[in-house]
Design a protein around this motif. Structure first.
Motif, mmCIF file in Angstrom:
data_model
loop_
_atom_site.group_PDB
_atom_site.id
_atom_site.type_symbol
_atom_site.label_atom_id
_atom_site.label_comp_id
_atom_site.label_asym_id
_atom_site.label_seq_id
_atom_site.Cartn_x
_atom_site.Cartn_y
_atom_site.Cartn_z
ATOM 1 N N TYR A 115 0.814 -1.218 0.000
ATOM 2 C CA TYR A 115 0.000 0.000 0.000
ATOM 3 C C TYR A 115 0.849 1.270 0.000
ATOM 4 O O TYR A 115 0.363 2.347 -0.344
ATOM 5 N N ALA A 116 2.096 1.152 0.405
ATOM 6 C CA ALA A 116 2.943 2.353 0.449
ATOM 7 C C ALA A 116 3.024 3.018 -0.920
ATOM 8 O O ALA A 116 3.012 4.249 -1.034
ATOM 9 N N PHE A 117 3.094 2.174 -1.971
ATOM 10 C CA PHE A 117 3.222 2.704 -3.327
ATOM 11 C C PHE A 117 1.942 3.417 -3.778
ATOM 12 O O PHE A 117 1.965 4.580 -4.178
ATOM 13 N N SER A 118 0.813 2.726 -3.679
ATOM 14 C CA SER A 118 -0.440 3.307 -4.179
ATOM 15 C C SER A 118 -0.909 4.483 -3.324
ATOM 16 O O SER A 118 -1.418 5.490 -3.848
ATOM 17 N N ILE A 119 -0.706 4.389 -1.999
ATOM 18 C CA ILE A 119 -1.153 5.485 -1.133
ATOM 19 C C ILE A 119 -0.270 6.718 -1.331
ATOM 20 O O ILE A 119 -0.774 7.851 -1.392
ATOM 21 N N ALA A 120 1.047 6.518 -1.445
ATOM 22 C CA ALA A 120 1.945 7.666 -1.662
ATOM 23 C C ALA A 120 1.611 8.387 -2.963
ATOM 24 O O ALA A 120 1.631 9.620 -3.031
ATOM 25 N N ARG A 121 1.285 7.631 -3.975
ATOM 26 C CA ARG A 121 0.921 8.247 -5.260
ATOM 27 C C ARG A 121 -0.360 9.068 -5.132
ATOM 28 O O ARG A 121 -0.435 10.204 -5.603
ATOM 29 N N ALA A 122 -1.381 8.474 -4.488
ATOM 30 C CA ALA A 122 -2.661 9.168 -4.366
ATOM 31 C C ALA A 122 -2.592 10.341 -3.398
ATOM 32 O O ALA A 122 -3.372 11.296 -3.516
ATOM 33 N N ALA A 123 -1.673 10.285 -2.438
ATOM 34 C CA ALA A 123 -1.572 11.341 -1.425
ATOM 35 C C ALA A 123 -0.754 12.535 -1.894
ATOM 36 O O ALA A 123 -0.674 13.551 -1.197
ATOM 37 N N SER A 124 -0.125 12.402 -3.076
ATOM 38 C CA SER A 124 0.697 13.506 -3.588
ATOM 39 C C SER A 124 -0.175 14.723 -3.887
ATOM 40 O O SER A 124 -1.217 14.613 -4.542
ATOM 41 N N THR A 125 0.255 15.865 -3.434
ATOM 42 C CA THR A 125 -0.530 17.085 -3.632
ATOM 43 C C THR A 125 0.404 18.288 -3.747
ATOM 44 O O THR A 125 1.620 18.162 -3.610
ATOM 45 N N GLY A 126 -0.168 19.423 -4.056
ATOM 46 C CA GLY A 126 0.634 20.649 -4.142
ATOM 47 C C GLY A 126 0.817 21.157 -5.562
ATOM 48 O O GLY A 126 0.059 20.800 -6.476
ATOM 49 N N PHE A 127 1.860 21.947 -5.769
ATOM 50 C CA PHE A 127 2.107 22.613 -7.044
ATOM 51 C C PHE A 127 2.485 21.628 -8.148
ATOM 52 O O PHE A 127 2.054 21.756 -9.292
ATOM 53 N N PHE A 128 3.276 20.615 -7.805
ATOM 54 C CA PHE A 128 3.800 19.714 -8.840
ATOM 55 C C PHE A 128 2.725 18.904 -9.564
ATOM 56 O O PHE A 128 2.690 18.893 -10.804
ATOM 57 N N PRO A 129 1.841 18.183 -8.870
ATOM 58 C CA PRO A 129 0.832 17.404 -9.597
ATOM 59 C C PRO A 129 -0.026 18.260 -10.520
ATOM 60 O O PRO A 129 -0.462 17.790 -11.578
ATOM 61 N N ALA A 130 -0.265 19.506 -10.141
ATOM 62 C CA ALA A 130 -1.122 20.370 -10.965
ATOM 63 C C ALA A 130 -0.396 20.903 -12.196
ATOM 64 O O ALA A 130 -1.026 21.419 -13.122
ATOM 65 N N ASN A 131 0.924 20.810 -12.215
ATOM 66 C CA ASN A 131 1.699 21.356 -13.337
ATOM 67 C C ASN A 131 2.703 20.331 -13.883
ATOM 68 O O ASN A 131 3.778 20.687 -14.355
ATOM 69 N N SER A 132 2.347 19.077 -13.827
ATOM 70 C CA SER A 132 3.295 18.028 -14.227
ATOM 71 C C SER A 132 3.665 18.114 -15.708
ATOM 72 O O SER A 132 4.760 17.718 -16.101
ATOM 73 N N GLY A 133 2.757 18.623 -16.538
ATOM 74 C CA GLY A 133 3.054 18.746 -17.955
ATOM 75 C C GLY A 133 4.242 19.640 -18.229
ATOM 76 O O GLY A 133 5.100 19.347 -19.072
ATOM 77 N N TRP A 134 4.324 20.770 -17.512
ATOM 78 C CA TRP A 134 5.465 21.673 -17.679
ATOM 79 C C TRP A 134 6.765 21.007 -17.234
ATOM 80 O O TRP A 134 7.808 21.154 -17.872
ATOM 81 N N PHE A 135 6.691 20.300 -16.148
ATOM 82 C CA PHE A 135 7.897 19.628 -15.651
ATOM 83 C C PHE A 135 8.326 18.500 -16.592
ATOM 84 O O PHE A 135 9.522 18.216 -16.715
ATOM 85 N N PHE A 136 7.366 17.861 -17.262
ATOM 86 C CA PHE A 136 7.712 16.836 -18.248
ATOM 87 C C PHE A 136 8.527 17.464 -19.387
ATOM 88 O O PHE A 136 9.541 16.913 -19.828
ATOM 89 N N ALA A 137 8.081 18.616 -19.846
ATOM 90 C CA ALA A 137 8.800 19.297 -20.925
ATOM 91 C C ALA A 137 10.176 19.776 -20.469
ATOM 92 O O ALA A 137 11.162 19.674 -21.213
ATOM 93 N N LEU A 138 10.256 20.280 -19.234
ATOM 94 C CA LEU A 138 11.521 20.831 -18.732
ATOM 95 C C LEU A 138 12.517 19.766 -18.318
ATOM 96 O O LEU A 138 13.690 20.070 -18.091
ATOM 97 N N SER A 139 12.076 18.536 -18.213
ATOM 98 C CA SER A 139 13.002 17.474 -17.802
ATOM 99 C C SER A 139 13.213 16.458 -18.928
ATOM 100 O O SER A 139 14.293 16.417 -19.539
ATOM 101 N N VAL A 140 12.191 15.675 -19.258
ATOM 102 C CA VAL A 140 12.335 14.589 -20.232
ATOM 103 C C VAL A 140 12.606 15.132 -21.639
ATOM 104 O O VAL A 140 13.592 14.742 -22.291
ATOM 105 N N LEU A 141 11.742 16.033 -22.104
ATOM 106 C CA LEU A 141 11.921 16.542 -23.474
ATOM 107 C C LEU A 141 13.205 17.350 -23.608
ATOM 108 O O LEU A 141 13.923 17.240 -24.607
#
Length: 522
Positions: free
Chosen positions: A94-120
């Motif tokens: 449960y540590a994996f699924s709960i940690a994922r669902a409990a993630s909150t704040g600025f990052f989850p709401a703007n993950s698309g920008w971070f994808f471009a700034l890191s992976v791309l």
């Protein structure tokens, strides 16, 4: 280094740092909604009580959140064990699924920008670093394979840069296989891409598959330019890029989108060691006609396809043209191929270890199938199928193939897994050694003993030893990558197929050794 290359290198490093940095950007808050979303009904009330003091509390990093959550679950389980209520012990991660669902704040709401700034950004930087240097090579008057400075560069000679890169890769694989709860931000980063391809949130294996494919494609471009004068190498590189992108990545995602078993159609047992596990057989049977086709296809591949194709083409048809592990080794691992251990003792260890893994895989699969057919977990009274598959999955499927097989590229060469651990490579090698038309022929009279062939053999074969004696190279470990032939300045080596009985296995009358010319029998 050209200015554009410096820019590319800088962009790649920035992208990599940003990618790693995203792991620290979320906050974590446990709520009743999170528990309801991620926990099974039979465990929900228990975990609500056990984590009551965590609910509503905001954690700035995953380490503190996961540590507290695991402590609560462990405390709960310890109570069950002391009371010997074994059926109530919670085995779910449960540590994996709960940690994922409990993630909150600025990052989850703007993950698309971070994808471009890191992976791309990292991909663009890598291409900018690779392409200008290769363009310079394209303009050279004499097309040839250049490995200038490769033994002096600390990135490719096992030096300090290689140690840093190897440490990073090892850490990545350890977290991916054994502690994915600390990588949940990367899953959030890849969620949009995953939903676009299969309609589901990203899993840790989707993240891994995407990065794996991107690495093969980017470094495949490098291979295409480096070996631009060699048609065999270009076709081989295009082949591994195609099979990885289509068969290993896109088709399984499409199958998942269609609610079918998401299977890599080219992944063959025993490399795909879980192919006959009960849950995967049930999954195929549940899928109806298509699932039965997958079961028959996977069985026919190792039972008929492997011996027939290996007879005609050697193990290269799979290891160097189709396999995903081989594809990564031939592209991302190409700068490290000279690090493979060429010593005789390494070959002796290789023979014992790789065939032991093959035997382990066969015994484990027999036990698993026996359990599925009879419902009995023990084979012959002492082989417990569940223990066998758990042991194999941890030591071979996780530690050996991932952590050692890829993590040690910059330290031990690019084919550690293929050479010492892959059970399918061992199976292919046995067919190639004793019944195959494939061989590498040598024209010993043209050999100048430069040693390029041996130096760049990723499987640790002393190719020069055969060339000096005019013997055909018929080795079970040879993956037929053909680089020994590509780097030979005299055209001594050729990849050929002919009747197995025509192999030249004895040295020629005159042997051109490193210490002079010898006549056999004199």
């Amino acid at each position: 280094m050209q200015p554009i290359q410096r820019i590319g290198l800088a962009l790649f490093i920035v992208g990599l740092l940003a990618f790693v940095g995203t792991l620290t950007l979320s906050q974590y808050r446990l709520t009743d909604a999170v528990l309801t979303q991620t926990v099974k009904k039979e465990h929900l009330d228990l975990l609500r009580q056990a984590t009551a003091d965590m609910q509503g509390k905001t954690y700035p990093y995953s380490f503190g959140f996961v540590s507290d959550l695991k402590a609560r679950i462990n405390q709960l389980n310890e109570g069950y064990r002391q009371r010997k209520e074994w059926d109530k012990v919670i085995g779910d991660n449960y540590a994996f699924s709960i940690a994922r669902a409990a993630s909150t704040g600025f990052f989850p709401a703007n993950s698309g920008w971070f994808f471009a700034l890191s992976v791309l950004l990292g991909i663009v930087g890598a291409l900018l670093y690779i392409l200008p240097n290769r363009k310079k090579e394209l303009n050279r008057a004499v097309p040839t394979v250049r490995n200038n400075g490769i033994f002096k560069n600390p990135a490719t000679n096992g030096g300090w840069i290689g140690i840093i890169v190897g440490t990073f890769l090892i850490g990545f694989y350890v977290l991916l296989y054994f502690f994915p709860e600390y990588l949940t931000n990367w899953l959030i980063l890849f969620d949009p891409l995953s939903r676009a391809l299969n309609g589901q949130p990203a899993s840790q294996w989707f993240v891994y598959g995407t990065l794996y494919t991107a690495a093969i494609l980017v470094m495949g471009v490098r291979m295409l330019i480096k070996y631009r004068h060699n048609r065999y190498q270009q076709l081989r590189t295009v082949s591994v890029m195609f099979f990885q992108t289509c068969f290993a990545f896109l088709i399984p995602e499409l199958l998942a989108f269609l609610h079918q078993p998401a299977i890599d159609l080219k992944n063959i047992w025993p490399l795909d060691y879980s192919f006959y596990f009960d849950y995967r057989i049930d999954e195929k049977i549940k899928a109806g006609t298509f699932g039965i086709f997958l079961l028959v296809w996977g069985t026919a591949l190792w039972l008929i396809g492997v011996p027939v194709l290996t007879y005609f083409y050697g193990k290269r048809w799979y290891c160097s043209w189709v396999c995903g592990c081989g594809g990564l080794a031939e592209t991302l691992g190409d700068p490290y191929r000279q690090l493979s251990d060429k010593r005789l003792v390494a070959w002796k260890i290789e023979r014992v270890v790789v065939h032991s893994v093959l035997v382990f895989a066969v015994v484990m699969t027999l036990a698993v199938v026996y359990t599925y057919a009879t419902g009995q977990s023990s084979l012959l009274g002492f082989l417990d199928s569940y223990s066998l598959r758990s042991t194999y999955g941890f030591w071979i499927g996780g530690l050996f193939s991932g952590v050692v097989g890829t993590g040690f590229y910059p330290l031990l060469g690019n084919r550690v897994w293929c050479r010492f651990g892959c059970p399918l490579a061992a199976y292919l090698g046995l067919v190639q050694r004793f019944k195959s038309r494939f061989r590498i022929t040598t024209n010993g009279g043209q050999c100048i003993s430069c040693g390029n062939c041996s130096a760049y053999c990723e499987m640790g074969i002393d190719v020069r030893w055969y060339a000096q004696r005019g013997q055909d190279i018929v080795r079970s470990s040879c993956v037929g990558c053909g680089v020994c032939s590509s780097v030979c300045p005299r055209g001594v080596l050729n990849l050929e197929t002919a009747d197995p009985s025509s192999r030249v296995l004895d040295p020629m009358p005159i042997i051109l050794g490193n210490d002079g010319v010898h006549v056999r029998g004199v």
